[in-house]
Enzyme design. Sequence first.
Site, PDB file in Angstrom:
ATOM      1  N   HIS A 218       0.831  -1.216   0.000  1.00  0.00           N
ATOM      2  CA  HIS A 218       0.000   0.000   0.000  1.00  0.00           C
ATOM      3  C   HIS A 218       0.859   1.258   0.000  1.00  0.00           C
ATOM      4  O   HIS A 218       0.360   2.350   0.236  1.00  0.00           O
ATOM      5  CB  HIS A 218      -0.936   0.009   1.205  1.00  0.00           C
ATOM      6  CG  HIS A 218      -1.751  -1.240   1.326  1.00  0.00           C
ATOM      7  ND1 HIS A 218      -1.350  -2.313   2.108  1.00  0.00           N
ATOM      8  CD2 HIS A 218      -2.915  -1.601   0.732  1.00  0.00           C
ATOM      9  CE1 HIS A 218      -2.248  -3.282   2.005  1.00  0.00           C
ATOM     10  NE2 HIS A 218      -3.199  -2.871   1.168  1.00  0.00           N
ATOM     11  N   GLY A 219       2.144   1.069  -0.213  1.00  0.00           N
ATOM     12  CA  GLY A 219       3.005   2.238  -0.392  1.00  0.00           C
ATOM     13  C   GLY A 219       3.481   2.910   0.876  1.00  0.00           C
ATOM     14  O   GLY A 219       3.438   4.139   1.000  1.00  0.00           O
TER      15      GLY A 219
END
Length: 252
Positions: A218-219
């Site tokens: 999800h970064g």
Amino acid sequence: MASLARTFASSLSKRTYTSASASAPALKRFYSIAVNNKEEEQKNRNASGLMNKSLNTISSQSTMQMRHNTTNIPDFSKYKKVKNSGEASRTFTYMMIGATGLVSAAGAQATVTDFLANMSASADVLALAKAEVDMSAIPEGKNVTIKWRGKPVFIRHRTDAEIAEANEVQVSSLRDPQTDAERVKDPHWLVMLGVCTHLGCVPIGEAGDFGGWYCPCHGSHYDISGRIRQGPAPLNLEIPEYSFQDDKLIIG
Ligand code: FES
């Protein structure tokens, strides 16, 4: 009627003064005496019968008693409670209760000991609980990932430049404020769990916008001290328990 006649004849024979020429009143009196004698005789006979019956009953009871008396009854006198034996009896009761309590306690202790012995970790499990890493095999500026208790552990041999970079960060600006000194025992060695604090992915080393680790799920971006700098992860990467032994790193 025949009986009455017999009685009358008997009365006549018993009386010496009677005669065949007796008058009517005399005969009447004879008859009355005979009847009275008959009633008395009947009474005596009844009384005698009752007495005989009683004697028969007594006799049968005596016979039964004699039969009972022939039975050999054991002597229970030695089992009879002796007077003033209450104190001894109480002492014996207390002794029995105490002995039972001791036996129960010993049994419970043995059970608990066995249970704990079975539940405690065996030697091979304890050996797996710790991980030993040869630090001399990790060059400066390199990462190593090992598996410990089923989880990845990141070990980074940091350079002086990386240590300086980690200390330049404004701690108050961090989402999970921690100084670099709070996260390491030796500044050259950064040891942390390789599990993203967002949803548990394994971040990639030497990646991301802050020169540390990057979680592609999800970064989330972590810096060279493993602190969260950007992305959805709420916390810094977790630091496990570890120690140094000579040139060995012991995790766990
Ligand atoms: S699991 Fe790492 S960012 Fe979501």
